[in-house]
Design a protein around this motif. Structure first.
Motif, PDB file in Angstrom:
ATOM      1  N   ARG A 113       0.837  -1.199   0.000  1.00 26.50           N
ATOM      2  CA  ARG A 113       0.000   0.000   0.000  1.00 26.50           C
ATOM      3  C   ARG A 113       0.873   1.250   0.000  1.00 26.50           C
ATOM      4  O   ARG A 113       2.002   1.238   0.466  1.00 26.50           O
TER       5      ARG A 113
ATOM      6  N   HIS B  53      -6.739   4.226 -15.925  1.00 24.47           N
ATOM      7  CA  HIS B  53      -7.600   4.782 -14.871  1.00 24.47           C
ATOM      8  C   HIS B  53      -8.842   5.385 -15.536  1.00 24.47           C
ATOM      9  O   HIS B  53      -9.011   5.308 -16.754  1.00 24.47           O
ATOM     10  N   ALA B  54      -9.707   5.966 -14.736  1.00 25.55           N
ATOM     11  CA  ALA B  54     -10.942   6.527 -15.290  1.00 25.55           C
ATOM     12  C   ALA B  54     -10.746   7.958 -15.777  1.00 25.55           C
ATOM     13  O   ALA B  54     -11.705   8.601 -16.219  1.00 25.55           O
TER      14      ALA B  54
ATOM     15  N   ALA C  70     -13.240   8.049  -8.697  1.00 24.95           N
ATOM     16  CA  ALA C  70     -12.778   6.771  -9.253  1.00 24.95           C
ATOM     17  C   ALA C  70     -11.772   6.107  -8.322  1.00 24.95           C
ATOM     18  O   ALA C  70     -11.534   4.905  -8.399  1.00 24.95           O
ATOM     19  N   SER C  71     -11.177   6.904  -7.427  1.00 19.47           N
ATOM     20  CA  SER C  71     -10.242   6.333  -6.451  1.00 19.47           C
ATOM     21  C   SER C  71     -10.933   5.246  -5.640  1.00 19.47           C
ATOM     22  O   SER C  71     -12.111   5.369  -5.284  1.00 19.47           O
ATOM     23  N   ALA C  72     -10.184   4.214  -5.325  1.00 20.42           N
ATOM     24  CA  ALA C  72     -10.763   3.096  -4.580  1.00 20.42           C
ATOM     25  C   ALA C  72     -10.973   3.431  -3.108  1.00 20.42           C
ATOM     26  O   ALA C  72     -11.400   2.586  -2.330  1.00 20.42           O
TER      27      ALA C  72
ATOM     28  N   THR D  67     -14.163   2.315  -1.805  1.00 18.44           N
ATOM     29  CA  THR D  67     -14.441   0.939  -1.360  1.00 18.44           C
ATOM     30  C   THR D  67     -14.439   0.824   0.158  1.00 18.44           C
ATOM     31  O   THR D  67     -14.923  -0.169   0.696  1.00 18.44           O
TER      32      THR D  67
ATOM     33  N   PRO E 106     -13.156  -1.629  -8.363  1.00 18.19           N
ATOM     34  CA  PRO E 106     -12.172  -1.021  -9.257  1.00 18.19           C
ATOM     35  C   PRO E 106     -10.985  -1.955  -9.482  1.00 18.19           C
ATOM     36  O   PRO E 106     -10.495  -2.578  -8.537  1.00 18.19           O
TER      37      PRO E 106
ATOM     38  N   LYS F  19     -10.795  -7.377 -13.128  1.00 13.36           N
ATOM     39  CA  LYS F  19     -11.024  -7.552 -14.565  1.00 13.36           C
ATOM     40  C   LYS F  19     -11.483  -8.954 -14.951  1.00 13.36           C
ATOM     41  O   LYS F  19     -11.771  -9.201 -16.121  1.00 13.36           O
TER      42      LYS F  19
ATOM     43  N   ILE G 209      -2.126  -1.779 -10.638  1.00 16.01           N
ATOM     44  CA  ILE G 209      -2.555  -0.398 -10.395  1.00 16.01           C
ATOM     45  C   ILE G 209      -2.192   0.488 -11.599  1.00 16.01           C
ATOM     46  O   ILE G 209      -1.091   0.363 -12.155  1.00 16.01           O
ATOM     47  N   ALA G 210      -3.128   1.368 -11.965  1.00 11.29           N
ATOM     48  CA  ALA G 210      -2.914   2.193 -13.168  1.00 11.29           C
ATOM     49  C   ALA G 210      -1.893   3.310 -12.941  1.00 11.29           C
ATOM     50  O   ALA G 210      -1.265   3.780 -13.897  1.00 11.29           O
ATOM     51  N   THR G 211      -1.737   3.749 -11.713  1.00 13.13           N
ATOM     52  CA  THR G 211      -0.774   4.819 -11.452  1.00 13.13           C
ATOM     53  C   THR G 211       0.625   4.221 -11.388  1.00 13.13           C
ATOM     54  O   THR G 211       1.080   3.785 -10.324  1.00 13.13           O
TER      55      THR G 211
ATOM     56  N   SER H  20       0.153   6.689  -4.569  1.00 10.64           N
ATOM     57  CA  SER H  20      -0.552   5.497  -5.014  1.00 10.64           C
ATOM     58  C   SER H  20       0.016   4.216  -4.410  1.00 10.64           C
ATOM     59  O   SER H  20       1.125   4.202  -3.881  1.00 10.64           O
TER      60      SER H  20
ATOM     61  N   ALA I 237      -2.486  -3.496  -4.503  1.00 15.00           N
ATOM     62  CA  ALA I 237      -3.592  -3.424  -3.533  1.00 15.00           C
ATOM     63  C   ALA I 237      -4.388  -4.727  -3.516  1.00 15.00           C
ATOM     64  O   ALA I 237      -5.538  -4.747  -3.082  1.00 15.00           O
TER      65      ALA I 237
ATOM     66  N   ALA J 252      -7.944  -5.604  -1.842  1.00 12.09           N
ATOM     67  CA  ALA J 252      -9.057  -5.932  -2.733  1.00 12.09           C
ATOM     68  C   ALA J 252      -9.795  -7.176  -2.239  1.00 12.09           C
ATOM     69  O   ALA J 252     -11.011  -7.308  -2.431  1.00 12.09           O
TER      70      ALA J 252
HETATM   71  C1  LIG Z   1      -8.282  -1.550  -2.707  1.00  6.80           C
HETATM   72  C2  LIG Z   1      -7.928  -0.857  -3.991  1.00  6.80           C
HETATM   73  C3  LIG Z   1      -6.915   0.100  -3.999  1.00  6.80           C
HETATM   74  C4  LIG Z   1      -6.569   0.754  -5.169  1.00  6.80           C
HETATM   75  N1  LIG Z   1      -5.549   1.667  -5.123  1.00  6.80           N
HETATM   76  C5  LIG Z   1      -5.213   2.310  -6.275  1.00  6.80           C
HETATM   77  C6  LIG Z   1      -4.149   3.261  -6.273  1.00  6.80           C
HETATM   78  O1  LIG Z   1      -3.531   3.529  -5.247  1.00  6.80           O
HETATM   79  N2  LIG Z   1      -3.831   3.850  -7.431  1.00  6.80           N
HETATM   80  C7  LIG Z   1      -4.493   3.582  -8.605  1.00  6.80           C
HETATM   81  O2  LIG Z   1      -4.174   4.135  -9.627  1.00  6.80           O
HETATM   82  N3  LIG Z   1      -5.498   2.689  -8.633  1.00  6.80           N
HETATM   83  C8  LIG Z   1      -5.869   2.043  -7.501  1.00  6.80           C
HETATM   84  N4  LIG Z   1      -6.893   1.139  -7.545  1.00  6.80           N
HETATM   85  C9  LIG Z   1      -7.552   0.859  -8.821  1.00  6.80           C
HETATM   86  C10 LIG Z   1      -8.355   2.026  -9.378  1.00  6.80           C
HETATM   87  O3  LIG Z   1      -9.308   2.471  -8.435  1.00  6.80           O
HETATM   88  C11 LIG Z   1      -9.034   1.609 -10.690  1.00  6.80           C
HETATM   89  O4  LIG Z   1      -8.086   1.094 -11.552  1.00  6.80           O
HETATM   90  C12 LIG Z   1      -9.737   2.782 -11.332  1.00  6.80           C
HETATM   91  O5  LIG Z   1     -10.864   3.154 -10.569  1.00  6.80           O
HETATM   92  C13 LIG Z   1     -10.226   2.516 -12.760  1.00  6.80           C
HETATM   93  O6  LIG Z   1     -11.142   1.462 -12.804  1.00  6.80           O
HETATM   94  P1  LIG Z   1     -10.856   0.114 -13.636  1.00  6.80           P
HETATM   95  O7  LIG Z   1      -9.442  -0.263 -13.340  1.00  6.80           O
HETATM   96  O8  LIG Z   1     -11.814  -0.887 -13.136  1.00  6.80           O
HETATM   97  O9  LIG Z   1     -11.030   0.399 -15.096  1.00  6.80           O
HETATM   98  C14 LIG Z   1      -7.252   0.447  -6.383  1.00  6.80           C
HETATM   99  C15 LIG Z   1      -8.268  -0.497  -6.370  1.00  6.80           C
HETATM  100  C16 LIG Z   1      -8.614  -1.161  -5.198  1.00  6.80           C
HETATM  101  C17 LIG Z   1      -9.713  -2.181  -5.207  1.00  6.80           C
END
Ligand SMILES: Cc1cc2nc3c(=O)[nH]c(=O)nc-3n(C[C@H](O)[C@H](O)[C@H](O)COP(=O)(O)O)c2cc1C
Ligand SMILES: Nc1ncnc2c1ncn2[C@@H]1O[C@H](COP(=O)(O)OP(=O)(O)OP(=O)(O)O)[C@@H](O)[C@H]1O
Ligand SMILES: O=C(O)C1=C[C@@H](O)[C@@H](O)[C@H](O)C1
Ligand SMILES: [Mg+2]
Length: 572
Positions: free
Chosen positions: A48, A110-111, A132-134, A137, A259, A262, A320-322, A345, A349, A353
């Motif tokens: 994390r 990412h979104a 869009a940040s998780a 959740t 998020p 897939k 992770i997209a970042t 970021s 994760a 998740a």
């Molecule tokens: C618990 C958790 C933590 C996440 N932390 C990050 C993060 O730190 N940075 C990031 O870019 N994406 C993170 N994500 C994934 C993004 O939220 C996700 O990729 C984004 O909303 C786009 O949605 P998609 O990947 O389903 O297309 C995390 C997802 C989860 C479930």
């Protein structure tokens, strides 16, 4: 979702997340601590980023609960974002702006780009990424925790662990913890919580952590697979009759809504596609008075309906997209190619998740359960749930009598056994005859703990015998393991009476008082009231409750015998 509905709102760096869960039955014991436990679990996990050091998530209950019990009205929750203090101006709701540091280079994966174009936030993508940040959740986990409490009250446990991170695989649960995998998924999840990657053993955890370290060394990110297991699930949740009622579809939808998830597998999932039918489908057997399966490749689902075996689903999370060594992108203001925006970021994760996936499975299962059984109150749920739970039995199973000292478990139990033509097992009497001494003596010489151990063994053994009426000791049901034995093997009947009435019955005969060491020397009604406060929550788990005040022991036996018959499933 049809019986439960939930919504969440809130931005990642806004003041708070809020959530409403509507449809929980009234009378469920629920405390903020139940929700905080899962919130804390979501925050942990190797890989994390810095944000989780700032936050210490706790849920405030704003509605739906009074004196520690649900009211039947919507559950309303608030989880504050501590980080808001650092973002107060940039995230204010009041008119203002623009943000001095707009985000204009979308992160691939990412979104940012899709949401930016759709909602007109291309001048500052923060308008998208905040939601869009998780972080969102966290509220799902808090609401899911309430659904878990409901399920757990009925003996359904949910847990998860990490199967793989990037190329690194962990030992699967059927090898690492086969007992918990079949019997208690809640404990399975707690076992995983003991390892920083949420694998199930030290060696696997180290292996998974190395994959995360490697991603970090490469200034990259990494995904993986989590498995969610639910045990104690009865036959009959979900339906084959229509596409949107199939539990498979609802679970897949719920999990892929997380998020970065897939792909979702139900049971053996993709692996089944490469095998023959004879290798995949789980033959049906008759054993120990029940329909059983020697294996569970279906993951507890057939025809969109739970089949009584543990539910097993997996969710695959992309990296992770970042990505710290940012990917190529385009500055939407300058319209030039640039490296993507990098927001603080996570590297990985996947462990977190898994906790989100548990919450989504809990909400989905609780919804299907309430759809199948109705239930405005917990009490109204219990009897129909028992019918489902016992519906794969081909023999009746035991009738367990539980309740406080003096409720008549021994007295009415003997009469009931005669009526049903079944053996009578009085657990206390059995312990005494085995020990060759009285319970009072056991308490005095070996102590209460030693007695509780004898009680646990005696219960486990009794459940393996032919269908009987089993009178339990007053304290025998004050532990989870007892409930596991009871739920598997029969119907639990709570004989109830108020402490004053119990005291009247016991005081009528001095021997009755002397035989019960827990009564001590004080007035029995005071001690009985104290015990009721400690234990009523456990007694309330029984499938049915009989109010014994005003009924003779014979009448109690008559009432119980009718109820026991009502619970027997379709195969008996
Ligand atoms: C618990 C958790 C933590 C996440 N932390 C990050 C993060 O730190 N940075 C990031 O870019 N994406 C993170 N994500 C994934 C993004 O939220 C996700 O990729 C984004 O909303 C786009 O949605 P998609 O990947 O389903 O297309 C995390 C997802 C989860 C479930
Ligand atoms: N329905 C009833 N009405 C009046 N008296 C009762 C009733 N049921 C039981 N009693 C009396 O209460 C006393 C305690 O009953 P019993 O021994 O069956 O309780 P128990 O639930 O088995 O308690 P323990 O947990 O201590 O074993 C006995 O004297 C019994 O005759
Ligand atoms: O309520 C209890 O804890 C007890 C009840 C009796 O049945 C006995 O099992 C013993 O006296 C303890
Ligand atoms: Mg008794």
């Amino acid at each position: 979702m049809t019986r439960l509905r939930f919504m969440t709102a809130g931005e990642s760096h806004g003041p708070a997340l809020t959530g409403i869960l509507e449809g929980l039955p009234a009378g469920l014991h629920l405390e903020a601590a139940d929700l905080d436990r899962d919130l804390a679990r979501r925050q942990r996990g190797y890989g994390r980023g810095g944000r989780m050091k700032i936050e210490k998530d706790t849920a405030e209950i704003l509605g739906g609960v009074r004196f520690g019990k649900t009211l039947g009205s919507p559950l309303a929750l608030l989880v504050r974002n501590r980080d808001f203090e650092n973002w107060r101006e940039r995230m204010q709701a009041a008119p203002g702006g623009p943000d001095p540091k707009p985000v204009r280079v979308p992160r691939p994966g990412h979104a940012d780009l899709t949401g930016g174009i759709k909602y007109g936030h291309t001048k500052d993508l923060r308008g998208v990424l905040e939601r869009a940040s998780a972080r969102e959740t966290a509220m799902r986990v808090a609401l899911g925790a309430a659904a878990r409490v409901l399920l757990r009250e009925l003996g359904i446990g949910i847990g998860s662990y990490v199967r793989s991170i990037g190329p690194a695989e962990a030992t699967p649960a059927h090898d690492a913890a086969p007992g918990l995998y079949r019997e208690d998924a809640y404990e399975l999840g707690l076992l995983a919580d003991g390892f920083e990657t949420r694998a199930l053993d030290e060696a696997s955890s180290r292996h998974l952590a190395e994959a995360i370290d490697e991603a970090r060394r490469r200034r990259d990110t990494v995904g993986g697979v989590v498995e969610v297991v639910a045990t104690g699930v009865p036959v009959g949740l979900g339906s084959h009759v229509h596409w949107d009622r199939r539990l498979d579809a609802r679970l897949a939808g719920a999990l892929s809504s997380i998020p970065a998830i897939k792909a979702v597998e139900l049971g053996d999932g993709f692996a089944a596609a490469g095998l023959y039918g004879s290798e995949v489908h789980d033959p049906i057997h008759l054993s120990a008075g029940r329909l059983t399966r020697a294996r569970n490749r279906a993951g507890g689902l057939e025809g969109g309906i739970t089949n009584g075996e543990p539910l097993v689903v997996r969710a695959a999370m992309k990296p992770i997209a970042t990505v710290p060594a940012a990917l190529g992108s385009v500055d939407l203001h300058a319209l030039e190619e640039r490296s993507a925006h990098v927001e603080r970021s996570d590297t990985c994760a996947v462990p977190a998740a898994g906790i989100v996936a548990e919450a989504m499975v809990a909400l989905t299962l609780a919804d299907a359960l309430l759809e199948a059984l109705g239930g405005d109150t917990m009490d109204a749920l219990r009897l129909p749930f028992a019918k489902l739970r016992l519906s794969t039995r081909v023999e009746p199973g035991h009738a367990f009598l539980l309740g406080p000292m003096g409720s008549g478990k021994t007295r009415s139990g003997l009469i009931l056994a005669k009526r049903l033509g079944r053996p009578f097992i009085d657990l206390d009497a059995r312990i005494e005859s085995r020990a060759g001494t009285s319970i009072a003596q056991i308490f005095q010489t070996a102590g209460e703990e030693a007695f509780r151990e004898l009680e646990e063994v005696a219960l486990r053994e009794a459940t393996r015998e032919a269908p009987a009426v089993i009178a339990l000791g007053g304290g025998a049901v004050v532990r989870e393991s007892a409930w596991r034995s009871i739920r598997k093997s029969g119907v639990a009947v709570h004989l109830h009476a108020e402490p004053d009435e119990l005291a009247r019955r016991l005081i009528a005969n001095e021997r009755e008082v002397l035989a019960r060491p827990l009564l001590g020397d004080g007035p029995p009604e005071v001690r009985l009231a104290e015990l009721a406060r400690e234990r009523d929550r456990w007694y309330a788990r029984a499938d049915v409750r009989v109010e014994t005040t005003g009924l003779s022991p014979e009448e109690v036996a008559g009432a119980v015998s009718g109820l026991v018959r009502a619970v027997l499933g379709p195969l008996v």
